[in-house]
Design a protein around this motif. Structure first.
Motif, PDB file in Angstrom:
ATOM      1  N   VAL A   1       6.745   8.094   7.656  1.00 30.04           N
ATOM      2  CA  VAL A   1       5.517   7.407   8.937  1.00 30.04           C
ATOM      3  C   VAL A   1       5.171   9.092   9.229  1.00 30.04           C
ATOM      4  CG1 VAL A   1       5.303   6.634  10.760  1.00 30.04           C
ATOM      5  CG2 VAL A   1       6.921   5.218   9.666  1.00 30.04           C
ATOM      6  N   THR A   2       3.983   9.200   8.741  1.00 31.68           N
ATOM      7  CA  THR A   2       3.033  10.086  10.165  1.00 31.68           C
ATOM      8  C   THR A   2       2.865  10.166  11.792  1.00 31.68           C
ATOM      9  OG1 THR A   2       1.717  10.177   8.879  1.00 31.68           O
ATOM     10  CG2 THR A   2       2.828  11.167   7.457  1.00 31.68           C
ATOM     11  N   LYS A   3       2.920  11.741  12.132  1.00 26.93           N
ATOM     12  CA  LYS A   3       2.087  11.215  13.562  1.00 26.93           C
ATOM     13  C   LYS A   3       0.849  10.873  14.098  1.00 26.93           C
ATOM     14  CE  LYS A   3       4.736  16.293  14.343  1.00 26.93           C
ATOM     15  NZ  LYS A   3       4.487  17.259  14.515  1.00 26.93           N
TER      16      LYS A   3
ATOM     17  N   ASN B   1       0.578  -1.401  -0.079  1.00 28.73           N
ATOM     18  CA  ASN B   1      -0.114   0.516  -0.229  1.00 28.73           C
ATOM     19  C   ASN B   1       0.829   1.034  -0.059  1.00 28.73           C
ATOM     20  OD1 ASN B   1      -2.064  -1.960  -0.114  1.00 28.73           O
ATOM     21  ND2 ASN B   1      -2.109  -1.832   2.304  1.00 28.73           N
ATOM     22  N   ALA B   2       2.194   1.039   0.796  1.00 26.58           N
ATOM     23  CA  ALA B   2       2.357   2.387   0.980  1.00 26.58           C
ATOM     24  C   ALA B   2       3.179   2.660  -0.909  1.00 26.58           C
ATOM     25  CB  ALA B   2       3.577   2.295   2.435  1.00 26.58           C
ATOM     26  N   ARG B   3       4.070   2.082  -1.459  1.00 24.72           N
ATOM     27  CA  ARG B   3       4.285   2.463  -2.525  1.00 24.72           C
ATOM     28  C   ARG B   3       3.619   2.523  -3.268  1.00 24.72           C
ATOM     29  NH1 ARG B   3       9.535   0.996  -4.653  1.00 24.72           N
ATOM     30  NH2 ARG B   3      10.063  -0.395  -2.489  1.00 24.72           N
TER      31      ARG B   3
ATOM     32  N   VAL C   1      10.515   0.939   9.232  1.00 22.03           N
ATOM     33  CA  VAL C   1       9.279   0.954   8.248  1.00 22.03           C
ATOM     34  C   VAL C   1      10.003   1.158   6.865  1.00 22.03           C
ATOM     35  CG1 VAL C   1       6.835   1.342   7.329  1.00 22.03           C
ATOM     36  CG2 VAL C   1       7.958   1.184   9.606  1.00 22.03           C
ATOM     37  N   PHE C   2      10.629   2.159   6.956  1.00 25.64           N
ATOM     38  CA  PHE C   2      11.103   2.727   5.736  1.00 25.64           C
ATOM     39  C   PHE C   2      12.333   2.982   5.549  1.00 25.64           C
ATOM     40  CE2 PHE C   2       6.851   4.657   5.983  1.00 25.64           C
ATOM     41  CZ  PHE C   2       6.382   3.765   4.797  1.00 25.64           C
ATOM     42  N   PRO C   3      12.896   1.791   5.388  1.00 28.74           N
ATOM     43  CA  PRO C   3      14.554   1.890   5.276  1.00 28.74           C
ATOM     44  C   PRO C   3      15.003   2.606   4.604  1.00 28.74           C
ATOM     45  CG  PRO C   3      14.044  -0.788   5.495  1.00 28.74           C
ATOM     46  CD  PRO C   3      12.814   0.337   5.668  1.00 28.74           C
TER      47      PRO C   3
END
Length: 261
Positions: free
Chosen positions: A164-166, A155-157, A226-228
């Protein structure tokens, strides 16, 4: 979320604006319902120690045996600062004598489920359970076990999400908390789960200017979990690789040039 939407709506009739708003809200409600449904069963796997089983077992599709009714979920939901191991405290939580408000954060928000009263920021919102839930919702369910099983983009891609957001942290925490409770229906106005207050209390902390340094460190930590590939843009190349050698030669050349100058 939609570039140019506001300008287009300014030129639209009021009923068209209302229709767009209703469609957006419908999509939001549907996505939240999907997340709630998916988390209901998956979280049982995450809270079960590897190679062991819960006693008594918690059905994946039944909520009634969760919350303070089960020692595992009760331990995780116990408000930070209270001792679940204390018989009196545990009984009061089970029978409702202790009403847990939304801003009484549960211990599962903390790394290793350990709360330090002297340093309440220590490990806050850094639990492995939250990371699993975040990956389940925002990347893909198969990414939770860190094995590349998925054959399609997560989903993120797909949606271009690289950080990552607050709000995403607060949302995941809220969904995780609800999945652990015995509540049957997700409702932000439910006074028992007090989900709205729980969510807003986390957002208020993360938006507090006085907590800016801690929040920035927290977001950096989350992005590395999560997004290294995006967050570690400055990471060093692998040792003894061709890339490492090229970088080394470039550094040596710059040093010689500077010495000559």
């Amino acid at each position: 979320m939609v570039p140019g939407l506001e300008a287009r709506l300014m030129e639209s009739a009021e009923d068209e604006v209302m229709l767009v708003g209703e469609l957006i809200q419908k999509g939001v409600n549907g996505a939240r319902a999907d997340d709630t449904k998916g988390m209901k069963g998956a979280i049982i796997d995450w809270i079960t120690p590897k190679g062991q089983s819960l006693n008594p077992q918690i059905p994946r599709n039944v909520k009634s045996g969760r919350g303070f009714n089960h020692k595992r979920t009760g331990t995780l939901l116990c408000p930070a600062g209270l001792d679940w191991a204390n018989n009196e405290t545990r009984l009061k939580l089970v029978n409702g004598q202790i009403q847990v408000a939304g801003d009484q954060w549960p211990v599962f928000l903390y790394a290793n489920y350990t709360y330090d009263a002297e340093d309440p920021w220590n490990g806050l919102l850094c639990s492995g359970l939250l990371v699993s839930a975040f990956k389940h919702i925002f990347t893909s369910p198969s990414s939770v076990d860190q094995e590349p099983k998925a054959t399609r983009s997560g989903n993120a891609r797909i949606h271009g999400m690289r950080v990552v957001t607050k709000a995403s942290i607060a949302y995941v925490a809220t969904q995780t908390r609800f999945a652990l409770t015995s509540a049957q229906v997700f409702s932000r106005t439910d006074l028992v789960t007090d989900s709205e207050r729980f969510y807003t209390s986390i957002i208020e902390l993360l938006d507090d200017p006085d907590e800016k340094d801690e929040v920035n460190q927290l977001l950096t930590w989350w992005n590395r979990q999560v997004f290294p590939l995006y967050s570690d843009a400055e990471r060093l190349p692998s040792k003894n690789s061709a890339l490492a050698r090229i970088c080394q030669k470039h550094t040596e050349y710059k040093e010689r040039t500077e010495l000559t100058s």
